[in-house]
Design a protein around this motif. Sequence first.
Motif, PDB file in Angstrom:
ATOM      1  N   PRO A 247       0.830  -1.216   0.000  1.00 39.59           N
ATOM      2  CA  PRO A 247       0.000   0.000   0.000  1.00 39.59           C
ATOM      3  C   PRO A 247       0.858   1.257   0.000  1.00 39.59           C
ATOM      4  O   PRO A 247       1.910   1.306   0.632  1.00 39.59           O
ATOM      5  CB  PRO A 247      -0.792  -0.104   1.305  1.00 39.59           C
TER       6      PRO A 247
ATOM      7  N   GLN B 246      -7.025   0.905  -0.368  1.00 37.49           N
ATOM      8  CA  GLN B 246      -5.906  -0.037  -0.349  1.00 37.49           C
ATOM      9  C   GLN B 246      -6.031  -1.170   0.653  1.00 37.49           C
ATOM     10  O   GLN B 246      -5.508  -2.252   0.418  1.00 37.49           O
ATOM     11  CB  GLN B 246      -4.603   0.719  -0.056  1.00 37.49           C
ATOM     12  N   SER B 247      -6.676  -0.945   1.770  1.00 37.43           N
ATOM     13  CA  SER B 247      -6.793  -1.998   2.786  1.00 37.43           C
ATOM     14  C   SER B 247      -8.092  -1.810   3.552  1.00 37.43           C
ATOM     15  O   SER B 247      -8.092  -1.415   4.708  1.00 37.43           O
ATOM     16  CB  SER B 247      -5.591  -1.975   3.729  1.00 37.43           C
TER      17      SER B 247
ATOM     18  N   SER C 223      -7.209   4.320   3.055  1.00 37.89           N
ATOM     19  CA  SER C 223      -7.559   3.103   3.791  1.00 37.89           C
ATOM     20  C   SER C 223      -8.621   2.297   3.057  1.00 37.89           C
ATOM     21  O   SER C 223      -8.483   1.081   2.891  1.00 37.89           O
ATOM     22  CB  SER C 223      -8.072   3.453   5.194  1.00 37.89           C
TER      23      SER C 223
END
Length: 188
Positions: A35, A107-108, A104
């Motif tokens: 990321p 990416q995750s 956030s």
Amino acid sequence: MSAAADVMLEKLYHVESGGQAFAQAWADGWDMPEPLPVDEWADNYRVLPRESSSEHGPWRTSRTPYLREPMQVLSGNHSCKRAVMVFGTQTGKTETGNNWVGASVHQSPSSMMIVQPTVEMGKRWARQRLNPMVALTPELQALIETCPQPRQREHFDDERISRRFYGNRRLQQLVFVVIDAGAPPVPG
């Protein structure tokens, strides 16, 4: 790949028939890119809306270099577990948080809670900050439930303070927005 994995793949797939290339491509497909830190994500994906920014268009951390470190601290791969920003008013704290939310989610994705001082402020943040950010970021449009097509808009509350996006259900990220108007006046 490790030598043991190479041996296993060679046994599973015949090298002569191109099976090794298939196995390697399959294994490579599981490699996830690292990321980006929040500041780099913002520089690559974030667009500031005309309605709420004096410098609308692509986000450029170079215009506010003092925000680079807080955004890096908010990045998922940073060792810091708690970040506190003590800045003056109108200096980029909200946009730093918005960049963190965008990075956030993109990416995750995992559950997050953003606590505003009042429900009204939460609604205003959703309407004035979150919805425009999602509308201007195609990578987020596919992930966050926001305002639907114009024909469906009459049944949609764009001030909702709850949004759904694809991700882990366990709460992993928590933000408290605190506004300190200064100490109360001293009597006398």
